[in-house]
Design an enzyme around this catalytic site. Structure first.
Site, short mmCIF file in Angstrom:
data_model
loop_
_atom_site.label_atom_id
_atom_site.label_comp_id
_atom_site.label_asym_id
_atom_site.label_seq_id
_atom_site.Cartn_x
_atom_site.Cartn_y
_atom_site.Cartn_z
N LYS A 85 0.85 -1.20 0.00
CA LYS A 85 0.00 0.00 0.00
C LYS A 85 0.88 1.25 0.00
O LYS A 85 1.70 1.43 0.89
CB LYS A 85 -0.93 0.00 1.22
N ARG A 95 -7.87 -0.31 0.75
CA ARG A 95 -8.44 -1.46 0.05
C ARG A 95 -8.82 -1.10 -1.39
O ARG A 95 -8.82 -1.95 -2.27
CB ARG A 95 -9.63 -2.00 0.85
N LYS A 147 -10.28 12.77 8.27
CA LYS A 147 -9.85 12.26 9.58
C LYS A 147 -9.86 13.39 10.60
O LYS A 147 -9.70 14.56 10.23
CB LYS A 147 -8.42 11.73 9.47
N1 BES Z 1 -4.42 4.34 6.96
C1 BES Z 1 -5.62 4.11 7.68
C2 BES Z 1 -5.43 3.06 8.76
C3 BES Z 1 -4.72 3.50 10.01
C4 BES Z 1 -5.34 4.29 10.93
C5 BES Z 1 -3.43 3.09 10.26
C6 BES Z 1 -4.69 4.67 12.10
C7 BES Z 1 -2.78 3.44 11.42
C8 BES Z 1 -3.41 4.23 12.33
C9 BES Z 1 -6.72 3.60 6.76
O1 BES Z 1 -6.70 4.13 5.48
C10 BES Z 1 -8.01 4.01 7.36
O2 BES Z 1 -8.27 5.16 7.45
N2 BES Z 1 -8.80 3.02 7.79
C11 BES Z 1 -10.06 3.28 8.40
C12 BES Z 1 -11.05 2.27 7.86
C13 BES Z 1 -12.46 2.54 8.27
C14 BES Z 1 -12.95 3.81 7.61
C15 BES Z 1 -13.31 1.37 7.87
C16 BES Z 1 -9.89 3.12 9.91
O3 BES Z 1 -9.18 2.20 10.34
O4 BES Z 1 -10.44 3.92 10.64
ZN ZN Z 2 -4.90 4.72 4.79
MN MN Z 3 -7.76 5.97 5.37
#
Ligand code: BES
Ligand code: ZN
Ligand code: MN
Length: 497
Positions: free
Chosen positions: A266, A352, A278
């Site tokens: 990724k 994803r 975020k």
């Molecule tokens: N890159 C993030 C995952 C992440 C979050 C890694 C915090 C390390 C620390 C990923 O793209 C993401 O934002 N995932 C979301 C998915 C959700 C929206 C289903 C998450 O984990 O909140």
């Molecule tokens: Zn991410």
């Molecule tokens: Mn994300």
């Protein structure tokens, strides 16, 4: 840093510092006993005096010990002898380096590499030793105006091993150093901020690596991706001014007909969340969202240096996830390269979306197996913390191999189930599949379930490295994980372990 293997006696070694272990409570390990004997009991007297118990994480520096040739002796606590194993060994190495850095030693002889570690041989001890030393010497100073860098130990470090093990140890040292260099490369890339490390920058680094190590490198731009039908990947980059790149690296040192192992990393160079923005706290850490990509580049560097007889392909979808006038909106429906339509209910579940098209692209290589590496879910940090990466797979044998590689390399993963029951959480009223499940339950697994819809044609494993790729807080920085796990897996496949 120069490394070497020696089999000399510790008391006659002419060097800046001899490092020797002490078990709890006040029990010198074999090398420390020899030093003690040569100094007519000086070390035993110091230990009896109460200066050191031998607890893990502690050390004691001695100067000009009579009867010994080194300028200094560094005693390092090993903890209880009965508990001594992988973890204590690795910690002792790290403790020794941290203490050594504070001395003026030009060079050092580590006798820790002679210690007996249950179920591990001298090659393992040296490989892990090199890894731990390099790890402890790493400095995140590439963008400071004055680098504090590797001024310590200009004369290098020698690991001592019994003479009968010296040959194997030399081979293991070369392996350990190749893995360290791969890991350091991944860490440097990971630490770079998103204003420098853009998708184009990642592609340039891949091309540089390819030139240096004679790999084949292909970089696809937006137009080429559009032609391939990568509608899911392209949906993620629409809010950014940074154009996306699709990087394909090929390392072909295996038999011509041997099917390749494909690594997919990724490469989100910054993850704002997009329109599903975020929260602000710690958002800077989303520069590490390309750590999967960095681990693929680091692993390729390591295996190319070792010249492993394998065919390995690295695929990196590199995209920046930003909000903006052109950005994808929640509810938008796109068509992936596989033909499956996706309802993007949350633009922050973007990993994803770029991986699914990369995983479909991987089919063209008729892979032996595919491993994707991604900072995919915050839920994985909640489940496993910074200790283990999350592992999910559609093939139990492949999963077992990766778990074992993590265990032996000290870069562990832990398997979560990918049962069909979880697939039921992914239902869309309007498209073939939504990119989120709606609830927060089993977030790491539903992320993998989404990917599983695109990996039906080959053996596949997914490593969620959201908790392991970097450290937060005071020691903030990229860890270079899971380069040790991946290289170990490949070394084993190549029959080099
Ligand atoms: N890159 C993030 C995952 C992440 C979050 C890694 C915090 C390390 C620390 C990923 O793209 C993401 O934002 N995932 C979301 C998915 C959700 C929206 C289903 C998450 O984990 O909140
Ligand atoms: Zn991410
Ligand atoms: Mn994300």
């Amino acid at each position: 840093m120069e490394f070497s293997i020696k089999s000399d006696s510790p008391e006659s070694a002419r060097c800046g510092c001899v490092v020797a272990g002490v078990f709890e409570s006040r029990k010198p390990a074999a090398a420390a006993q020899r030093l003690d004997k040569a100094s007519a009991g000086r070390i035993a007297r110091i230990l009896q005096g109460g200066d050191m118990e031998g607890k893990p994480g502690t050390s004691l520096l001695l100067h000009g010990v009579p009867g010994t040739s080194a300028e200094r002796i560094l005693l390092v606590g090993l903890g209880k002898e009965a508990d001594f194993g992988d973890k204590a060994y690795r910690e002792a190495m790290a403790t020794a380096v941290r203490a050594l850095k504070e001395t003026g030693s030009r060079d050092a002889l580590f006798t820790l590499s002679e210690l007996t570690v249950p179920r591990r041989n001298a090659a393992w001890r040296v490989r892990q030793g090199a890894l731990m030393v390099e790890d402890a010497l790493f400095s995140s100073d590439q963008l400071k105006s004055k680098r504090n860098g590797s001024a310590s130990l200009p004369g290098g470090i020698a690991f001592s091993v019994p003479l009968k093990d010296a040959r194997a140890a030399r081979g293991a040292l070369a392996q350990g150093l190749a893995v360290s260099r791969g890991m350091n490369a991944a860490r440097e890339l990971g630490n770079l901020p998103a204003n420098i490390c853009t998708p184009i920058y990642l592609a340039q680094q891949a091309q540089k690596l390819a030139k240096e190590l004679r790999l084949k490198c292909e970089v696809l731009d937006r137009e080429r991706m559009e032609k391939l039908g990568m509608g899911s990947l392209l949906a993620v980059g629409r809010g950014s001014h940074q154009p996306p790149r699709f990087i394909v690296l090929q390392y072909t040192h295996g038999k011509a007909r041997a099917k390749p192992i494909v690594l997919v990393g990724k490469g989100i160079t910054f993850d704002t969340g997009g329109i599903s923005l975020k929260p602000g706290a710690e958002m800077d850490e989303m520069k590490y969202d390309m750590s999967g990509a960095a681990s693929v580049l680091g692993t390729l560097r390591a295996i190319a240096e070792m010249k492993l007889p394998l065919n390995v392909i690295g695929i990196i979808p590199a995209v920046e996830n930003m909000p903006g006038g052109g950005a994808t909106r929640p509810g938008d429906i796109v068509t992936s390269m596989s033909g499956q339509t996706i309802e993007i209910l949350n633009t922050d579940a973007e990993g994803r979306l770029i991986l699914c098209d990369a995983l479909t692209y991987a089919e063209r290589f008729e892979p032996e197996c595919v491993v994707d590496i991604a900072t995919l879910t915050g839920a994985c940090v909640i489940a496993l913390g910074a200790v283990a990466s999350g592992l999910m797979a559609n093939d139990d044998k492949l999963a077992a191999e990766l778990l074992e590689a993590g265990q032996v390399s000290g870069d562990r993963a832990w398997q979560l189930p990918l049962w069909d029951d979880y697939q039921e959480l992914l239902k869309s009223n309007f498209a073939d599949i939504p990119n989120i499940s709606g609830g927060r339950a089993a977030g790491t697994i539903t992320g993998a379930c989404f990917l599983a819809r695109f990996t039906k044609k080959y053996r596949w494993a997914h490593l969620d490295i959201a908790g392991t790729a970097w450290r937060s807080g005071k020691e903030k920085g990229s860890t270079g994980r899971p380069v040790p796990l991946l290289t170990h897996f490949l070394m084993k496949r190549a029959g080099k372990l």
